[in-house]
Structure formats: structure tokens, C-alpha cells
Design a protein around this motif. Structure first.
Motif, mmCIF file in Angstrom:
data_model
loop_
_atom_site.group_PDB
_atom_site.id
_atom_site.type_symbol
_atom_site.label_atom_id
_atom_site.label_comp_id
_atom_site.label_asym_id
_atom_site.label_seq_id
_atom_site.Cartn_x
_atom_site.Cartn_y
_atom_site.Cartn_z
ATOM 1 N N PRO A 258 0.800 -1.226 0.000
ATOM 2 C CA PRO A 258 0.000 0.000 0.000
ATOM 3 C C PRO A 258 0.836 1.281 0.000
ATOM 4 O O PRO A 258 0.478 2.254 -0.679
ATOM 5 C CB PRO A 258 -0.837 -0.117 1.281
ATOM 6 N N VAL B 94 2.009 2.035 -3.467
ATOM 7 C CA VAL B 94 0.897 2.530 -4.287
ATOM 8 C C VAL B 94 0.665 4.013 -4.017
ATOM 9 O O VAL B 94 0.551 4.825 -4.937
ATOM 10 C CB VAL B 94 -0.384 1.720 -4.001
ATOM 11 N N ARG C 18 -8.930 -2.857 -9.848
ATOM 12 C CA ARG C 18 -8.439 -3.403 -8.581
ATOM 13 C C ARG C 18 -9.034 -2.604 -7.413
ATOM 14 O O ARG C 18 -8.364 -1.763 -6.820
ATOM 15 C CB ARG C 18 -6.909 -3.349 -8.531
ATOM 16 N N GLN D 121 -7.261 -1.582 -4.197
ATOM 17 C CA GLN D 121 -6.292 -0.491 -4.144
ATOM 18 C C GLN D 121 -6.939 0.824 -3.710
ATOM 19 O O GLN D 121 -6.261 1.845 -3.631
ATOM 20 C CB GLN D 121 -5.637 -0.273 -5.521
#
Length: 415
Positions: free
Chosen positions: A77, A80, A107, A110
Motif C-alpha cells: 500500500p 501505491v 483493482r 487499491q
């Protein structure tokens, strides 16, 4: 003369991304840490993080294509979020937003790290595109856009009704927390009242929070039920801020419950009377609750335990998950008790204090600007409950410090 494209030094660029991923976590932790202030965050973790993000952004489209866009699909995470924010800081913001939306579609898992990155960008730059997404056919995309706008206290309009009816609990909880920023609160009383009957804790806590902000009596009643549950700390804090005598007595009684003791200490520190210090100091020697008891003492008196040499050496922490309270100092029980015995008479029974000053909106505003990062959410919540809607602070405490300082400067003066 044709411009010659210079190939990036990929080992350097990749190091920027690795460092940005690491520092994203450090920065996020500093935003809720007891040993940082807003200025210290700005001059420390945030400055280092944004230096690496800038190193990625200046690489232009070639770095975006080869490194940042693929990183949006990472299983990490923090990576991202860092990659998304680097893209959003580049010159092609619309293309970055489009890429982020496509990842959200493909996704949905996300969503959380991408929302965290989007929330770090000036809403004046992303707001128009996010508002368009409120009409998107994909609920995950619509909910993500709504969450970012709601974090910046922007009303959601007709989209809010759709989100409140979602089958997804996280979406409903987010929508309930957004209700208080709508101009016509009466439209949503029924939805909030229904949320108060929910069994899921995330939706129930969001409904209680919304109902209290709206001044609904059933929300306060539901908070009194909820605070008796093991995970009812959010309701306990609201009741501590409300300050009703019976509620404070119930929170003090919760100190006797090992499973609710830490939440009770956290709530009592914001109530801020000398009586809650008396109650908290009984737990100074407790290995788990001791740091929280010391925090109550500091929150009321304004004494910095480390600066006053009233702390003990830290013990090695072997916990798998590092929590903000793990950075609290360990109070020296004897030193604290001696100080309190000498100075107790300075604090009037029944009167509330914020860091040694008489409790007031101005004292809360000072705490919000200069206080420990860990305590700022409580100050913000109480200001929100205490002030009329036009004077309430619109601060996102998870935003970069520049956005926070701008929001704080825009606050109406409080006394």
C-alpha cells in the motif's frame, strides 16, 4: 534543432521510489505520533518524503510509464500511495487521474492507498474531476471520489443518498461521516437514525458520530450503550467531550475494566478536569496503561514529562505492530505523584484544562496548531462540536502540512 532526450539514471530513480515508499509510512506515522508537532512533521519526515517524490516527478513521462504506473498495482500500500502522489505532482495531472481511476476499476482493493494519495493533493486541482466521478457507473470509483471530497469537507449532494444505500459497509460508513458537511442536514436524519440501529461497528460508530454532530438525542443515547462495549472507545470520547456528570462517572468506572482501560484514559484526558488526573494516576505503574495515565497528566497540566525529567527509560518494544501510544514516554510514578501533590490545588475541581490552560475554544485551537499530533484529532472533534457550522475548522489531519496550515489560517477566530 531537435531536442535530445536524456535517459534517466534508473538506479537513482528506483531508489527515489524505494525511499518514498519507506518515508510514506514514516510520514503517516508522524501524523499521529505523540512526539511530533505540525512544524516538526513539516521539517522532518514530510520534507524528506516530498524531496523523493519530486525526484520522481521531474523524471517526466518516461519515469511515469516505466516505474510509477506499474507501481499503482503493487501489493504494498505505501508504494501505491507514493507512486500515485508522485504522478499527481507531475505536469500531467489529468493523465495521472485517469490512470488512477482505471486502477480503481480493475483493482478495488487499491482504493484505500489511492484515496490516501488523492487526499494529499490540493482539492482545487482535483475537485472538478472528482465531482465528475460522483456520477460514475462504477460504485467503487464513485465511492473513492466521494471519500476524497468528504475528507476535505466538500458536500456530496445527490451522490450521498446513493452511497448511504450501498450494500458495502465501508461505503455506508464513509457516507455517514460525510453527512455533517451537507448544507441541508434535515434530508439525512432518517438515514442517520437507521444507522444507529446497525450491528456492524464501523457503520454504527459513523452513525453515532454523524448524529452527535447533528445534535440528535438518539445518537447520544446510542453512544451511551456503545461505550460499554470493548471496542466502544469512539463513543467514550464523544461522551467525555460532552461532559455529562453521569457519563464521566461511567468512563472513570471503565478504568476498572482491563479491556476498556486504555480507551477510558484516552477519553478522560480530553475531559481535562483535575478529578480525572486523580483517577488516572492510580494506573501509572500499570505496564500497559501507565503511559496513557501519564498522558492524561500531561494533557491536563501541560507538563512535558521528558523535558521535566519525570520519565523513565523506554523498555524494548517487541510488539509486531507499532502504535502511536507506543511512543508515549513512561512516566516516573514517584516524580509525577510528587508534582501533583505540590500543585494539585492550582487546579479547580470541576474545571476543565487543556495543557495547563483553562479550557476554551482558543485553547483547543492552540492545541490544534501547536499540540502533539496524536492529540489533535480530539481537539478538532471538540471544536467541531462546540462551534457553529460557519466557524468549524475544515482541516484534514492526514493532509500535507501546507494544506493543514492553510486550513488553520482560514479558521474564524475563536475565543
Amino acid at each position: 534543432m531537435r531536442r535530445v532526450e536524456v535517459e534517466p539514471l534508473w538506479d537513482v530513480v528506483e531508489e527515489h521510489l524505494d525511499e518514498a515508499e519507506f518515508l510514506w509510512g514514516v510520514w503517516r506515522h508522524s501524523l499521529v505520533a505523540p512526539d511530533y508537532t505540525l512544524d516538526e512533521v513539516a521539517e522532518g519526515p514530510e520534507e524528506r518524503l516530498f524531496a523523493h517524490l519530486e525526484g520522481l516527478a521531474v523524471g517526466g513521462p518516461v519515469v511515469a510509464e516505466r516505474l510509477l504506473l506499474p507501481a499503482l498495482a503493487s501489493d504494498e500500500p505505501a508504494r501505491v500511495s507514493a507512486a500515485a502522489l508522485a504522478l499527481l505532482q507531475g505536469p500531467r495531472r489529468e493523465e495521472a487521474l485517469a490512470a488512477i481511476v482505471e486502477v480503481l476499476r480493475a483493482r478495488p482493493q487499491q482504493r484505500a492507498p489511492l484515496v490516501r494519495a488523492l487526499a494529499c493533493v490540493d482539492p482545487a486541482m482535483t475537485g472538478p474531476r472528482l465531482r465528475e466521478l460522483l456520477a460514475d457507473y462504477d460504485e467503487a470509483v464513485m465511492a473513492a471520489a466521494a471519500e476524497v471530497l468528504a475528507l476535505h469537507h466538500a458536500p456530496l449532494g445527490d451522490a450521498l443518498g446513493l452511497l448511504l444505500a450501498s450494500d458495502d459497509a465501508a461505503t455506508r460508513a464513509m457516507a455517514l461521516r460525510a453527512v455533517a458537511d451537507e448544507p441541508d442536514l434535515g434530508r439525512f436524519v432518517r438515514a442517520v437514525t437507521a444507522g444507529l440501529q446497525e450491528l456492524g461497528p464501523s457503520v454504527l460508530d459513523a452513525a453515532i458520530d454523524a448524529g452527535v454532530r447533528m445534535g440528535l438525542a438518539p445518537a447520544w443515547a446510542r453512544a451511551r450503550e456503545r461505550m460499554r462495549e470493548v471496542d466502544g472507545g469512539a463513543a467514550m470520547l464523544l461522551l467525555a467531550l460532552g461532559g455529562e456528570t453521569d457519563d464521566i462517572a461511567a468512563i472513570v468506572a471503565a478504568l476498572g475494566d482491563r479491556k476498556r482501560r486504555v480507551a477510558a484514559l484516552w477519553a478522560l484526558g480530553f475531559h481535562g478536569t483535575p478529578e480525572v488526573v486523580d483517577a488516572a494516576l492510580e494506573w501509572l505503574e500499570d505496564p500497559v496503561a501507565g503511559p496513557l495515565a501519564g498522558e492524561v497528566f500531561s494533557a491536563v497540566t501541560g507538563v512535558d514529562l521528558a523535558a521535566a525529567h519525570m520519565d523513565l527509560p523506554r523498555e524494548d518494544d517487541e510488539a509486531l505492530e507499532h502504535r502511536p501510544e507506543d511512543d508515549l514516554p513512561r512516566a516516573d510514578p514517584m516524580a509525577v505523584l510528587q508534582w501533583w501533590t505540590r500543585h494539585r490545588e492550582r487546579f479547580v475541581d470541576g474545571r476543565r484544562y487543556v495543557a495547563g490552560a483553562a479550557h476554551s475554544p482558543a485553547a483547543l485551537a492552540r492545541g490544534l496548531r501547536f499540540g502533539a499530533m496524536r492529540r489533535r484529532p480530539g481537539y478538532l472533534l471538540e471544536l467541531t462540536l462546540a462551534l457553529p457550522p460557519a466557524s468549524r475548522p475544515r482541516v484534514l489531519l492526514a493532509a500535507p502540512t501546507a494544506l493543514q496550515l492553510r486550513a488553520l489560517a482560514a479558521m474564524a477566530p475563536v475565543e
